[in-house]
Design a protein around this motif. Sequence first.
Motif, PDB file in Angstrom:
ATOM      1  N   LEU A 223       0.644  -1.441   0.056  1.00 57.09           N
ATOM      2  CA  LEU A 223       0.113   0.063  -0.094  1.00 57.09           C
ATOM      3  C   LEU A 223       0.738   1.271   0.030  1.00 57.09           C
ATOM      4  O   LEU A 223       0.632   2.283  -0.698  1.00 57.09           O
ATOM      5  CB  LEU A 223      -0.935   0.161   1.022  1.00 57.09           C
ATOM      6  CG  LEU A 223      -2.195  -0.949   1.380  1.00 57.09           C
ATOM      7  CD1 LEU A 223      -2.879  -0.961   2.704  1.00 57.09           C
ATOM      8  CD2 LEU A 223      -3.062  -0.552   0.016  1.00 57.09           C
ATOM      9  N   THR A 224       1.795   1.430   0.956  1.00 59.95           N
ATOM     10  CA  THR A 224       2.875   2.451   0.955  1.00 59.95           C
ATOM     11  C   THR A 224       3.592   2.732  -0.372  1.00 59.95           C
ATOM     12  O   THR A 224       3.814   3.821  -0.935  1.00 59.95           O
ATOM     13  CB  THR A 224       3.755   2.276   1.919  1.00 59.95           C
ATOM     14  OG1 THR A 224       3.111   2.143   3.219  1.00 59.95           O
ATOM     15  CG2 THR A 224       4.550   3.575   1.911  1.00 59.95           C
ATOM     16  N   THR A 225       4.008   1.579  -1.046  1.00 64.85           N
ATOM     17  CA  THR A 225       4.883   1.666  -2.120  1.00 64.85           C
ATOM     18  C   THR A 225       3.837   2.100  -3.238  1.00 64.85           C
ATOM     19  O   THR A 225       4.388   3.022  -3.840  1.00 64.85           O
ATOM     20  CB  THR A 225       5.459   0.374  -2.430  1.00 64.85           C
ATOM     21  OG1 THR A 225       6.449  -0.081  -1.397  1.00 64.85           O
ATOM     22  CG2 THR A 225       6.479   0.407  -3.837  1.00 64.85           C
ATOM     23  N   VAL A 226       2.918   1.557  -3.423  1.00 64.71           N
ATOM     24  CA  VAL A 226       2.009   1.760  -4.606  1.00 64.71           C
ATOM     25  C   VAL A 226       1.456   3.221  -4.598  1.00 64.71           C
ATOM     26  O   VAL A 226       1.631   4.103  -5.647  1.00 64.71           O
ATOM     27  CB  VAL A 226       0.841   0.993  -4.772  1.00 64.71           C
ATOM     28  CG1 VAL A 226      -0.165   1.289  -5.900  1.00 64.71           C
ATOM     29  CG2 VAL A 226       1.307  -0.590  -4.915  1.00 64.71           C
ATOM     30  N   ALA A 227       1.043   3.786  -3.309  1.00 66.67           N
ATOM     31  CA  ALA A 227       0.606   5.032  -2.849  1.00 66.67           C
ATOM     32  C   ALA A 227       1.822   6.001  -3.231  1.00 66.67           C
ATOM     33  O   ALA A 227       1.604   7.304  -3.883  1.00 66.67           O
ATOM     34  CB  ALA A 227      -0.043   5.223  -1.660  1.00 66.67           C
ATOM     35  N   GLU A 228       2.975   5.816  -2.808  1.00 66.26           N
ATOM     36  CA  GLU A 228       3.984   6.668  -2.987  1.00 66.26           C
ATOM     37  C   GLU A 228       4.380   6.879  -4.539  1.00 66.26           C
ATOM     38  O   GLU A 228       4.688   7.918  -4.995  1.00 66.26           O
ATOM     39  CB  GLU A 228       5.520   6.318  -2.291  1.00 66.26           C
ATOM     40  CG  GLU A 228       6.755   6.974  -2.394  1.00 66.26           C
ATOM     41  CD  GLU A 228       7.788   6.394  -1.729  1.00 66.26           C
ATOM     42  OE1 GLU A 228       9.061   6.776  -2.090  1.00 66.26           O
ATOM     43  OE2 GLU A 228       7.605   5.383  -0.888  1.00 66.26           O
ATOM     44  N   LYS A 229       4.402   5.711  -5.358  1.00 68.13           N
ATOM     45  CA  LYS A 229       4.789   5.967  -6.743  1.00 68.13           C
ATOM     46  C   LYS A 229       3.562   6.778  -7.423  1.00 68.13           C
ATOM     47  O   LYS A 229       3.933   7.568  -8.359  1.00 68.13           O
ATOM     48  CB  LYS A 229       4.615   4.536  -7.148  1.00 68.13           C
ATOM     49  CG  LYS A 229       4.998   4.387  -8.702  1.00 68.13           C
ATOM     50  CD  LYS A 229       5.118   3.020  -9.284  1.00 68.13           C
ATOM     51  CE  LYS A 229       5.551   3.002 -10.733  1.00 68.13           C
ATOM     52  NZ  LYS A 229       5.395   1.804 -11.329  1.00 68.13           N
ATOM     53  N   SER A 230       2.303   6.438  -6.971  1.00 69.88           N
ATOM     54  CA  SER A 230       1.238   7.461  -7.576  1.00 69.88           C
ATOM     55  C   SER A 230       1.663   8.936  -7.276  1.00 69.88           C
ATOM     56  O   SER A 230       1.040   9.608  -8.080  1.00 69.88           O
ATOM     57  CB  SER A 230       0.023   6.817  -6.982  1.00 69.88           C
ATOM     58  OG  SER A 230      -0.240   5.539  -7.395  1.00 69.88           O
ATOM     59  N   ALA A 231       1.865   9.034  -6.000  1.00 68.58           N
ATOM     60  CA  ALA A 231       2.107  10.447  -5.502  1.00 68.58           C
ATOM     61  C   ALA A 231       3.367  11.066  -6.308  1.00 68.58           C
ATOM     62  O   ALA A 231       3.090  12.187  -6.655  1.00 68.58           O
ATOM     63  CB  ALA A 231       2.702  10.476  -4.143  1.00 68.58           C
ATOM     64  N   ARG A 232       4.356  10.440  -6.537  1.00 69.41           N
ATOM     65  CA  ARG A 232       5.590  10.984  -7.442  1.00 69.41           C
ATOM     66  C   ARG A 232       5.178  11.185  -8.711  1.00 69.41           C
ATOM     67  O   ARG A 232       5.710  11.665  -9.558  1.00 69.41           O
ATOM     68  CB  ARG A 232       6.643   9.961  -7.146  1.00 69.41           C
ATOM     69  CG  ARG A 232       7.141   9.949  -5.826  1.00 69.41           C
ATOM     70  CD  ARG A 232       8.382   9.093  -5.722  1.00 69.41           C
ATOM     71  NE  ARG A 232       9.511   9.617  -6.315  1.00 69.41           N
ATOM     72  CZ  ARG A 232      11.010   9.302  -6.309  1.00 69.41           C
ATOM     73  NH1 ARG A 232      10.923   8.324  -5.489  1.00 69.41           N
ATOM     74  NH2 ARG A 232      11.728   9.798  -6.812  1.00 69.41           N
TER      75      ARG A 232
ATOM     76  N   SER B 179      -0.318  11.748  -9.140  1.00 71.14           N
ATOM     77  CA  SER B 179      -1.847  11.252  -9.240  1.00 71.14           C
ATOM     78  C   SER B 179      -2.330  11.257  -7.919  1.00 71.14           C
ATOM     79  O   SER B 179      -3.820  11.197  -7.905  1.00 71.14           O
ATOM     80  CB  SER B 179      -1.890   9.802  -9.660  1.00 71.14           C
ATOM     81  OG  SER B 179      -1.277   9.417 -11.126  1.00 71.14           O
ATOM     82  N   LEU B 180      -1.628  11.133  -6.640  1.00 74.45           N
ATOM     83  CA  LEU B 180      -2.223  11.093  -5.444  1.00 74.45           C
ATOM     84  C   LEU B 180      -1.699  12.469  -4.700  1.00 74.45           C
ATOM     85  O   LEU B 180      -0.393  12.836  -5.053  1.00 74.45           O
ATOM     86  CB  LEU B 180      -1.903   9.948  -4.931  1.00 74.45           C
ATOM     87  CG  LEU B 180      -2.908   8.864  -4.939  1.00 74.45           C
ATOM     88  CD1 LEU B 180      -2.393   7.688  -4.257  1.00 74.45           C
ATOM     89  CD2 LEU B 180      -4.460   9.304  -4.417  1.00 74.45           C
ATOM     90  N   ASN B 181      -2.010  12.960  -3.747  1.00 67.73           N
ATOM     91  CA  ASN B 181      -1.673  13.961  -2.878  1.00 67.73           C
ATOM     92  C   ASN B 181      -0.741  13.404  -2.024  1.00 67.73           C
ATOM     93  O   ASN B 181      -0.776  12.355  -1.511  1.00 67.73           O
ATOM     94  CB  ASN B 181      -2.838  14.669  -2.073  1.00 67.73           C
ATOM     95  CG  ASN B 181      -1.944  15.672  -1.047  1.00 67.73           C
ATOM     96  OD1 ASN B 181      -1.690  15.346   0.100  1.00 67.73           O
ATOM     97  ND2 ASN B 181      -2.543  16.901  -1.497  1.00 67.73           N
ATOM     98  N   PRO B 182       0.656  13.913  -1.926  1.00 69.98           N
ATOM     99  CA  PRO B 182       1.803  13.333  -1.300  1.00 69.98           C
ATOM    100  C   PRO B 182       1.522  12.943   0.100  1.00 69.98           C
ATOM    101  O   PRO B 182       1.924  11.818   0.592  1.00 69.98           O
ATOM    102  CB  PRO B 182       2.807  14.132  -1.529  1.00 69.98           C
ATOM    103  CG  PRO B 182       2.531  15.072  -2.640  1.00 69.98           C
ATOM    104  CD  PRO B 182       1.255  15.099  -2.742  1.00 69.98           C
ATOM    105  N   ILE B 183       0.733  13.734   1.015  1.00 72.49           N
ATOM    106  CA  ILE B 183       0.424  13.582   2.291  1.00 72.49           C
ATOM    107  C   ILE B 183      -0.491  12.458   2.438  1.00 72.49           C
ATOM    108  O   ILE B 183      -0.235  11.459   3.086  1.00 72.49           O
ATOM    109  CB  ILE B 183      -0.208  14.729   2.899  1.00 72.49           C
ATOM    110  CG1 ILE B 183       0.871  16.114   2.792  1.00 72.49           C
ATOM    111  CG2 ILE B 183      -0.555  14.753   4.423  1.00 72.49           C
ATOM    112  CD1 ILE B 183       0.284  17.403   3.414  1.00 72.49           C
ATOM    113  N   PHE B 184      -1.601  12.311   1.629  1.00 71.89           N
ATOM    114  CA  PHE B 184      -2.565  11.301   1.512  1.00 71.89           C
ATOM    115  C   PHE B 184      -1.979  10.016   1.080  1.00 71.89           C
ATOM    116  O   PHE B 184      -2.159   9.031   1.880  1.00 71.89           O
ATOM    117  CB  PHE B 184      -3.681  11.676   0.743  1.00 71.89           C
ATOM    118  CG  PHE B 184      -4.678  10.584   0.674  1.00 71.89           C
ATOM    119  CD1 PHE B 184      -5.673  10.254   1.660  1.00 71.89           C
ATOM    120  CD2 PHE B 184      -4.618   9.716  -0.757  1.00 71.89           C
ATOM    121  CE1 PHE B 184      -6.475   9.152   1.401  1.00 71.89           C
ATOM    122  CE2 PHE B 184      -5.657   8.629  -0.976  1.00 71.89           C
ATOM    123  CZ  PHE B 184      -6.645   8.482   0.252  1.00 71.89           C
TER     124      PHE B 184
END
Length: 476
Positions: free
Chosen positions: A412-421, A424-429
């Motif tokens: 979850l953390t890795t996929v969300a971090e990649k999306s943020a970079r 696609s996603l807010n970095p904090i979220f």
Amino acid sequence: MKKIHLLIIKAFIRPFIATFFVVMFILLMFFLFKYVDDLIGKGFEWYTILELMYYQSMVQISMALPLSVLLSSIMTFGTLGENYELVAIKSAGISLQKAMRPLMILIFALSVSSFFFSNYMLPKANLKFYSLMYDVRNKKLAFLIKPGVFNNSIPNFSIRVDRKDLNGTLYGITLYDHRGSNGIPKIIKAQEGEMNKTSDGNYMVLKLKNGVQYEEQANNNGIYNPRQVLIRSRFKETEPKFDLSSFKMNKTDPNAFGNSTVMLNLKGIDRKRDSLSKVIDTLNRNTTANLSNNFRQNNTAKGYTKVKISPKKIGDQILTSIPSGARKQALETANGIVSSIAQNLSNGAPRYKDLMGELIFTSVEYQRKFTLAASCVLLFFIGAPLGAIIRKGGMGLPVVIAISFFLIYHILTTVAEKSAREGSLNPIFAMWIAFIVLTPLAAFLTYKATVDSALFDVNYYKQFFMKLLRIKQKED
């Protein structure tokens, strides 16, 4: 502090230390497998590799610490449940929350320590690791002779061998010496030879046997001479020396990497984020000014005359509003303006994209300083209730369950971090999405462990389905 609290803390400390070092060892092995091509065959001293592994172990604490907390908490409460010690604790009037209280204090202290570690120690470890890794990757290849291939690792020399045996003896040696001033190499051919270093390690000695040396005599006046002298000499043994100073690794100044985001603490990341924001604002203003110049009104009389003329309306067909004699020039001017706009945008877009990516990365790294500390608390509140529910200690089922939950958290953390970079996603979220998803699960497991739920008891589910079958049979 009650004796029961000391018992629980001792039961937690032992598996925590053991699992921490085991996880750290596994992560270091993954590191060695990943960078084996950069480390093997380059002649590094043993202390250089140990130094690299030391800095890497500091970097890997961010992954090893939460997994160790999860594993040890499951194993601790699983062992207490398996030995009916939890039953004895509850029968003495101590609830599960009270039994977990000393470990909660310990985990919170560990979380605070991990925060200070990630803010102060981890940037320095990253700085040392990346600077040393840069030197390792850019160090010249060690003198590794491969049969049938010319080796140019040593400056001014080219060496080729036909074959070599297991003892290191070389056969069919051809050596080109390019140190001559006339630009023509000296050629040495030998039947066999051995390669050794001098005692101080500064030179390599190639002991050649049964060979011949070819050398063309230099022409002093620089004029071509068809009767150039070629010297050929035979030898039984000769020992040419090679300087190995170019193979010594010179350490790069770590301060050269000091502006990288992963090597900054919270204050440094704040300063870098402000600097990036100012650079992006400046780039946007300059781009806007350059583009607006292409849409200015070319009217020299505007603002300098009192003559009032009604504005001219231009329809869909713009060219019909332009006199026929000026249409060609208008088209060429418009084409030049469009090309200029496209050129400005193509030049500024990559720079803007890089700056925005770096700005997002600073936000990600800023939040990572806190997620390491928070992950220890979250995984403890998942692991401790799980151990109390499954009531199984040791390295079997608890390890499988712990790794499963940790993989969920890590993915979850890795996929969300990649999306943020990627934007696609807010970095904090993105950095806190694993906590948003897993916190309700931790609360649910804690509640189930408090009420002694048989959540993972296979016999409970067997009895439940047997009762359903009996009820259906009676209805039929």
